[in-house]
Write a protein that holds these residues in place. Structure first.
Motif, short mmCIF file in Angstrom:
data_model
loop_
_atom_site.label_atom_id
_atom_site.label_comp_id
_atom_site.label_asym_id
_atom_site.label_seq_id
_atom_site.Cartn_x
_atom_site.Cartn_y
_atom_site.Cartn_z
N GLU A 39 -29.86 16.96 -17.64
CA GLU A 39 -28.45 16.88 -18.02
C GLU A 39 -28.26 16.35 -19.44
O GLU A 39 -27.26 16.65 -20.08
CB GLU A 39 -27.67 16.03 -17.02
CG GLU A 39 -27.61 16.68 -15.65
CD GLU A 39 -26.78 15.91 -14.65
OE1 GLU A 39 -25.96 15.07 -15.06
OE2 GLU A 39 -26.96 16.15 -13.45
N GLY A 40 -29.22 15.55 -19.89
CA GLY A 40 -29.11 14.96 -21.21
C GLY A 40 -29.81 15.75 -22.31
O GLY A 40 -29.64 15.46 -23.48
N ARG A 68 -33.75 8.84 -12.88
CA ARG A 68 -33.19 8.67 -14.24
C ARG A 68 -33.86 9.61 -15.23
O ARG A 68 -33.19 10.21 -16.07
CB ARG A 68 -33.34 7.23 -14.72
CG ARG A 68 -32.54 6.18 -13.96
CD ARG A 68 -31.12 6.64 -13.68
NE ARG A 68 -30.34 5.70 -12.91
CZ ARG A 68 -30.32 5.62 -11.59
NH1 ARG A 68 -31.08 6.38 -10.84
NH2 ARG A 68 -29.53 4.77 -10.97
N ALA A 69 -35.17 9.76 -15.12
CA ALA A 69 -35.88 10.66 -16.03
C ALA A 69 -35.39 12.10 -15.85
O ALA A 69 -35.15 12.82 -16.83
CB ALA A 69 -37.39 10.57 -15.81
N ALA A 70 -35.23 12.52 -14.61
CA ALA A 70 -34.77 13.89 -14.34
C ALA A 70 -33.37 14.11 -14.87
O ALA A 70 -33.08 15.14 -15.49
CB ALA A 70 -34.82 14.17 -12.83
N GLU A 94 -40.97 13.81 -22.09
CA GLU A 94 -41.56 12.59 -22.65
C GLU A 94 -40.48 11.58 -23.05
O GLU A 94 -40.58 10.40 -22.72
CB GLU A 94 -42.42 12.95 -23.86
CG GLU A 94 -43.13 11.76 -24.47
CD GLU A 94 -43.99 12.16 -25.64
OE1 GLU A 94 -43.63 11.80 -26.78
OE2 GLU A 94 -45.02 12.84 -25.41
N GLU A 95 -39.44 12.05 -23.73
CA GLU A 95 -38.35 11.16 -24.14
C GLU A 95 -37.61 10.60 -22.91
O GLU A 95 -37.27 9.42 -22.87
CB GLU A 95 -37.34 11.91 -25.02
CG GLU A 95 -37.87 12.28 -26.37
CD GLU A 95 -36.91 13.22 -27.11
OE1 GLU A 95 -36.66 12.96 -28.29
OE2 GLU A 95 -36.42 14.19 -26.49
N ALA A 96 -37.37 11.46 -21.94
CA ALA A 96 -36.66 11.06 -20.72
C ALA A 96 -37.44 9.99 -19.97
O ALA A 96 -36.88 9.00 -19.52
CB ALA A 96 -36.41 12.27 -19.83
N GLU A 97 -38.75 10.17 -19.87
CA GLU A 97 -39.58 9.17 -19.18
C GLU A 97 -39.62 7.86 -19.96
O GLU A 97 -39.59 6.79 -19.35
CB GLU A 97 -40.98 9.71 -18.96
CG GLU A 97 -41.03 10.75 -17.86
CD GLU A 97 -42.42 11.26 -17.57
OE1 GLU A 97 -43.39 10.88 -18.27
OE2 GLU A 97 -42.56 12.05 -16.62
#
Length: 55
Positions: free
Chosen positions: A21-22, A14-16, A27-30
């Motif tokens: 892609e997002g 999900r973080a990747a 840091e935000e993704a994690e």
């Protein structure tokens, strides 16, 4: 709250996705992936509780 190997894989994927892609920073993704993983674990605990109670 027990984190399984599956939970860790879910988090990393999900973080990747959110980072690449997002367009989020790592840091935000994690941070967002951690929220999703927490909900997943809470849902699993709820379902286990329900099954134990016969619901």
């Amino acid at each position: 709250m027990e984190i399984t190997e599956d939970d860790q894989e879910f988090f990393e994927e999900r973080a990747a996705i959110m980072e690449f892609e997002g367009g989020l920073s790592r840091e935000e993704a994690e941070r967002e992936a951690r929220k999703l993983m927490k909900r997943k674990i809470e849902r699993r605990a709820y379902l286990i509780d329900e099954a134990k109670q016969g619901g």
